[in-house]
Design a protein around this motif. Structure first.
Motif, PDB file in Angstrom:
ATOM      1  N   SER A  88       0.854  -1.194   0.000  1.00  0.00           N
ATOM      2  CA  SER A  88       0.000   0.000   0.000  1.00  0.00           C
ATOM      3  C   SER A  88       0.882   1.234   0.000  1.00  0.00           C
ATOM      4  N   ARG A  89       0.523   2.207  -0.836  1.00  0.00           N
ATOM      5  CA  ARG A  89       1.277   3.455  -0.890  1.00  0.00           C
ATOM      6  C   ARG A  89       0.328   4.625  -1.057  1.00  0.00           C
ATOM      7  N   VAL A  90       0.620   5.707  -0.349  1.00  0.00           N
ATOM      8  CA  VAL A  90      -0.161   6.929  -0.465  1.00  0.00           C
ATOM      9  C   VAL A  90       0.349   7.692  -1.681  1.00  0.00           C
ATOM     10  N   SER A  91      -0.573   8.264  -2.470  1.00  0.00           N
ATOM     11  CA  SER A  91      -0.172   9.029  -3.651  1.00  0.00           C
ATOM     12  C   SER A  91       0.610  10.268  -3.240  1.00  0.00           C
ATOM     13  N   GLU A  92       1.322  10.858  -4.194  1.00  0.00           N
ATOM     14  CA  GLU A  92       2.113  12.057  -3.897  1.00  0.00           C
ATOM     15  C   GLU A  92       1.239  13.188  -3.382  1.00  0.00           C
ATOM     16  N   ALA A  93       0.048  13.313  -3.944  1.00  0.00           N
ATOM     17  CA  ALA A  93      -0.863  14.375  -3.520  1.00  0.00           C
ATOM     18  C   ALA A  93      -1.493  14.059  -2.165  1.00  0.00           C
ATOM     19  N   GLY A  94      -1.435  12.806  -1.747  1.00  0.00           N
ATOM     20  CA  GLY A  94      -1.989  12.414  -0.459  1.00  0.00           C
ATOM     21  C   GLY A  94      -3.492  12.218  -0.462  1.00  0.00           C
ATOM     22  N   ASP A  95      -4.085  12.173  -1.657  1.00  0.00           N
ATOM     23  CA  ASP A  95      -5.539  12.070  -1.725  1.00  0.00           C
ATOM     24  C   ASP A  95      -6.046  10.696  -2.173  1.00  0.00           C
ATOM     25  N   ARG A 149      -3.019   0.291  -3.924  1.00  0.00           N
ATOM     26  CA  ARG A 149      -2.807  -1.013  -3.286  1.00  0.00           C
ATOM     27  C   ARG A 149      -2.492  -2.062  -4.350  1.00  0.00           C
ATOM     28  N   ARG A 150      -1.405  -2.796  -4.126  1.00  0.00           N
ATOM     29  CA  ARG A 150      -1.095  -3.966  -4.962  1.00  0.00           C
ATOM     30  C   ARG A 150      -1.728  -5.150  -4.269  1.00  0.00           C
ATOM     31  N   ARG A 151      -2.464  -5.926  -5.030  1.00  0.00           N
ATOM     32  CA  ARG A 151      -3.164  -7.087  -4.482  1.00  0.00           C
ATOM     33  C   ARG A 151      -2.765  -8.341  -5.248  1.00  0.00           C
ATOM     34  N   ARG A 152      -2.949  -9.477  -4.553  1.00  0.00           N
ATOM     35  CA  ARG A 152      -2.699 -10.774  -5.180  1.00  0.00           C
ATOM     36  C   ARG A 152      -3.889 -11.663  -4.872  1.00  0.00           C
ATOM     37  N   CYS A 153      -4.349 -12.339  -5.909  1.00  0.00           N
ATOM     38  CA  CYS A 153      -5.436 -13.293  -5.743  1.00  0.00           C
ATOM     39  C   CYS A 153      -4.857 -14.579  -5.167  1.00  0.00           C
ATOM     40  N   THR A 154      -5.468 -15.094  -4.108  1.00  0.00           N
ATOM     41  CA  THR A 154      -4.969 -16.327  -3.488  1.00  0.00           C
ATOM     42  C   THR A 154      -5.385 -17.569  -4.272  1.00  0.00           C
ATOM     43  N   VAL A 155      -6.305 -17.414  -5.226  1.00  0.00           N
ATOM     44  CA  VAL A 155      -6.756 -18.556  -6.027  1.00  0.00           C
ATOM     45  C   VAL A 155      -5.904 -18.690  -7.285  1.00  0.00           C
ATOM     46  N   CYS A 156      -5.841 -17.630  -8.122  1.00  0.00           N
ATOM     47  CA  CYS A 156      -5.110 -17.723  -9.392  1.00  0.00           C
ATOM     48  C   CYS A 156      -3.698 -17.137  -9.319  1.00  0.00           C
ATOM     49  N   GLN A 157      -3.351 -16.510  -8.210  1.00  0.00           N
ATOM     50  CA  GLN A 157      -2.027 -15.930  -7.954  1.00  0.00           C
ATOM     51  C   GLN A 157      -1.686 -14.717  -8.825  1.00  0.00           C
ATOM     52  N   THR A 170      -5.335  -1.612  -7.174  1.00  0.00           N
ATOM     53  CA  THR A 170      -6.561  -0.869  -6.919  1.00  0.00           C
ATOM     54  C   THR A 170      -6.191   0.487  -6.329  1.00  0.00           C
ATOM     55  N   TYR A 171      -7.117   1.438  -6.460  1.00  0.00           N
ATOM     56  CA  TYR A 171      -6.922   2.773  -5.899  1.00  0.00           C
ATOM     57  C   TYR A 171      -8.092   3.096  -4.996  1.00  0.00           C
ATOM     58  N   GLU A 172      -7.773   3.653  -3.851  1.00  0.00           N
ATOM     59  CA  GLU A 172      -8.792   4.024  -2.869  1.00  0.00           C
ATOM     60  C   GLU A 172      -8.791   5.545  -2.731  1.00  0.00           C
ATOM     61  N   THR A 173      -9.956   6.157  -2.956  1.00  0.00           N
ATOM     62  CA  THR A 173     -10.087   7.607  -2.808  1.00  0.00           C
ATOM     63  C   THR A 173     -11.338   7.917  -1.983  1.00  0.00           C
ATOM     64  N   VAL A 174     -11.364   9.100  -1.438  1.00  0.00           N
ATOM     65  CA  VAL A 174     -12.507   9.543  -0.656  1.00  0.00           C
ATOM     66  C   VAL A 174     -13.587  10.024  -1.614  1.00  0.00           C
ATOM     67  N   GLU A 175     -14.804   9.626  -1.357  1.00  0.00           N
ATOM     68  CA  GLU A 175     -15.925  10.093  -2.160  1.00  0.00           C
ATOM     69  C   GLU A 175     -16.833  10.928  -1.256  1.00  0.00           C
ATOM     70  N   LEU A 176     -16.852  12.223  -1.528  1.00  0.00           N
ATOM     71  CA  LEU A 176     -17.702  13.120  -0.762  1.00  0.00           C
ATOM     72  C   LEU A 176     -18.968  13.387  -1.570  1.00  0.00           C
ATOM     73  N   ARG A 177     -20.096  13.180  -0.949  1.00  0.00           N
ATOM     74  CA  ARG A 177     -21.366  13.391  -1.633  1.00  0.00           C
ATOM     75  C   ARG A 177     -21.981  14.694  -1.157  1.00  0.00           C
ATOM     76  N   MET A 178     -22.195  15.567  -2.112  1.00  0.00           N
ATOM     77  CA  MET A 178     -22.857  16.819  -1.795  1.00  0.00           C
ATOM     78  C   MET A 178     -24.330  16.531  -1.554  1.00  0.00           C
ATOM     79  N   PRO A 179     -24.953  17.301  -0.670  1.00  0.00           N
ATOM     80  CA  PRO A 179     -26.381  17.072  -0.411  1.00  0.00           C
ATOM     81  C   PRO A 179     -27.242  17.468  -1.614  1.00  0.00           C
TER      82      PRO A 179
END
Length: 157
Positions: free
Chosen positions: A16-23, A27-35, A40-49
């Motif tokens: 897991s590594r945080v992007s340079e911008a910090g936003d 994540r590097r992932r490995r499948c335990t079935v097919c190897q 993947t990338y994880e970001t915050v999703e803010l929903r405006m009302p």
């Protein structure tokens, strides 16, 4: 997270590594079935009302509409773009901090008036005249009298 290759639900995060911008987080992932490995990338999703208009209809929040309101009120006024941008961001932050799923358009109008009052008094009066549907000159006099009396709150203006 499902493996994009074999659709297995069993994957492991190997880095897991945080992007340079910090936003975001990469994540590097490995499948335990097919190897096989994937990223993947994880970001915050803010929903405006949702915005509830005076007629009861609901609409998505659109920052561009907010900006147009400021631009119309500030037309030919000497206010820096950065100041307008900052005011818009303050309104957006207030809306997000409310934590509500729906916000009346009236509340946003009041937020705009507060920001315009601080930015430019002429723009404030322009916006107020449309927003509060001034009927005659006496409405303008009322607002000007209120502006001259600093003891009164913005809510009364």
């Amino acid at each position: 997270m499902k493996c994009p290759f074999c659709r297995s639900d069993d994957t492991q995060v190997i880095d897991s590594r945080v992007s340079e911008a910090g936003d975001s987080i990469r994540r590097r992932r490995r499948c335990t079935v097919c190897q096989k490995r994937f990223t993947t990338y994880e970001t915050v999703e803010l929903r405006m009302p949702q915005i509830v208009k005076s007629d009861g209809t609901r609409d998505e929040f659109v920052e561009a509409k907010l900006r147009v309101g400021f631009q119309r009120a500030l037309h030919k006024r000497a206010v820096e773009t950065e100041a307008v941008d900052a005011a818009i961001q303050r309104i957006i932050q207030k809306l997000l901090s409310l934590g509500e799923r729906e916000v009346p358009s009236r509340q946003i109008g009041e937020m705009v008036m507060e920001e315009l009052y601080d930015l430019d008094k002429v723009a404030y009066v322009r916006f107020a005249s449309v927003y509060r549907s001034f009927k005659d000159v006496s409405d303008f006099h009322d607002v000007l009298r209120t502006m001259e009396n600093p003891e009164q709150s913005l809510a009364e203006k």
